[in-house]
Design an enzyme around this catalytic site. Structure first.
Site, PDB file in Angstrom:
ATOM      1  N   ASP A  11       0.973  -1.185   0.260  1.00 12.72           N
ATOM      2  CA  ASP A  11       0.122  -0.091  -0.064  1.00 12.72           C
ATOM      3  C   ASP A  11       0.800   1.327   0.077  1.00 12.72           C
ATOM      4  O   ASP A  11       0.390   2.241   0.757  1.00 12.72           O
ATOM      5  CB  ASP A  11      -1.016  -0.025   1.270  1.00 12.72           C
ATOM      6  CG  ASP A  11      -2.089  -1.111   1.245  1.00 12.72           C
ATOM      7  OD1 ASP A  11      -1.907  -1.952   0.168  1.00 12.72           O
ATOM      8  OD2 ASP A  11      -2.963  -1.373   2.135  1.00 12.72           O
ATOM      9  N   HIS A  55     -10.522   0.962  -3.126  1.00  8.38           N
ATOM     10  CA  HIS A  55     -11.818   1.226  -2.532  1.00  8.38           C
ATOM     11  C   HIS A  55     -12.898   1.817  -3.481  1.00  8.38           C
ATOM     12  O   HIS A  55     -12.649   2.633  -4.138  1.00  8.38           O
ATOM     13  CB  HIS A  55     -11.861   2.017  -1.390  1.00  8.38           C
ATOM     14  CG  HIS A  55     -10.894   1.329  -0.038  1.00  8.38           C
ATOM     15  ND1 HIS A  55     -10.960   0.167   0.211  1.00  8.38           N
ATOM     16  CD2 HIS A  55     -10.287   2.126   0.536  1.00  8.38           C
ATOM     17  CE1 HIS A  55     -10.152   0.210   1.382  1.00  8.38           C
ATOM     18  NE2 HIS A  55      -9.789   1.273   1.637  1.00  8.38           N
ATOM     19  N   LYS A  97      -7.084  -4.953  -2.985  1.00  5.32           N
ATOM     20  CA  LYS A  97      -7.812  -5.329  -1.877  1.00  5.32           C
ATOM     21  C   LYS A  97      -8.855  -4.468  -1.295  1.00  5.32           C
ATOM     22  O   LYS A  97      -8.773  -3.178  -1.575  1.00  5.32           O
ATOM     23  CB  LYS A  97      -6.998  -5.769  -0.602  1.00  5.32           C
ATOM     24  CG  LYS A  97      -6.053  -4.615  -0.145  1.00  5.32           C
ATOM     25  CD  LYS A  97      -5.224  -5.009   0.887  1.00  5.32           C
ATOM     26  CE  LYS A  97      -4.192  -3.875   1.550  1.00  5.32           C
ATOM     27  NZ  LYS A  97      -5.114  -2.918   2.390  1.00  5.32           N
ATOM     28  N   CYS A 136      -2.086  -2.116   7.537  1.00  5.12           N
ATOM     29  CA  CYS A 136      -1.792  -3.167   6.793  1.00  5.12           C
ATOM     30  C   CYS A 136      -0.737  -4.084   6.639  1.00  5.12           C
ATOM     31  O   CYS A 136      -0.760  -5.298   6.366  1.00  5.12           O
ATOM     32  CB  CYS A 136      -2.010  -2.411   5.325  1.00  5.12           C
ATOM     33  SG  CYS A 136      -3.592  -1.469   5.196  1.00  5.12           S
TER      34      CYS A 136
END
Length: 188
Positions: A11, A55, A97, A136
């Site tokens: 990330d 997202h 994810k 994360c």
């Protein structure tokens, strides 16, 4: 790193770096550290993977839906893009994810095919760095160990959100107690 290893960058996205929607203090400072690891992995033929929050709008983790976070890493936005200075190879496996509006996951293993990809590549040991230490990276490292991988966390290639003081330190301690090896100030 050697045969049977993989490098997992977690990330390292614009929204988690300075001026991002969910900026992590000094989040961009992981980039030069991780670039050295990426270069080393490539020179040794070690596969590189990169996870990303991906997202949809109105994701369940967003405050507007009762979640803890402001909107961040919305699919297709500049905030969701990897940091522009991160030198991911074109062959890097990208793991998206938390891409369902009603399902959240801090872990790169949560609801993804990462385990299958790593097993297909005959990976036994993971080197993990990225953002963030206390969310994360933490959950990814813990899940990787549950999946049976040996885990090394590149400490100088991570930064913490630290919603509460010392969250990052506590996360690293939890990861270490679970069996991961914390690689601190490793010279590349």
């Amino acid at each position: 790193m050697q045969s049977g290893d993989a490098l997992l960058i977690v990330d390292v996205q614009n929204d988690f770096c300075p001026d991002g929607a969910l900026a992590v203090k000094d989040g961009d400072q992981v980039v030069p550290v991780l670039n050295k690891w990426i270069e080393d992995a490539q020179s040794r033929g070690i596969p590189v993977y990169a996870s990303r929050d991906w997202h949809p709008p109105r994701h369940i983790s967003f405050q507007e839906r009762g979640g803890p976070w402001p909107p961040h890493c919305v699919q297709g936005t500049s905030g969701a893009a990897f940091h522009p200075d991160l030198k991911l190879p074109s062959t890097a496996g990208i793991i998206s994810k938390a891409d369902h509006p009603d399902v959240d996951s801090y872990s790169a293993f949560g609801g993804t095919d990462l385990t299958a990809r790593l097993r297909n590549a005959r990976v036994q040991r993971l080197w993990i760095g990225g953002l963030t230490q206390d969310y994360c990276v933490r959950f990814t490292a813990l899940d990787a160990m549950r999946e049976g991988f040996e885990v090394h966390v590149i400490v100088d290639g991570t930064r913490a959100v630290n919603v509460n003081p010392d969250d990052g330190r506590r996360a690293l301690e939890e990861i270490r107690r679970a069996g991961a090896i914390l690689e601190e100030a490793v010279q590349r």
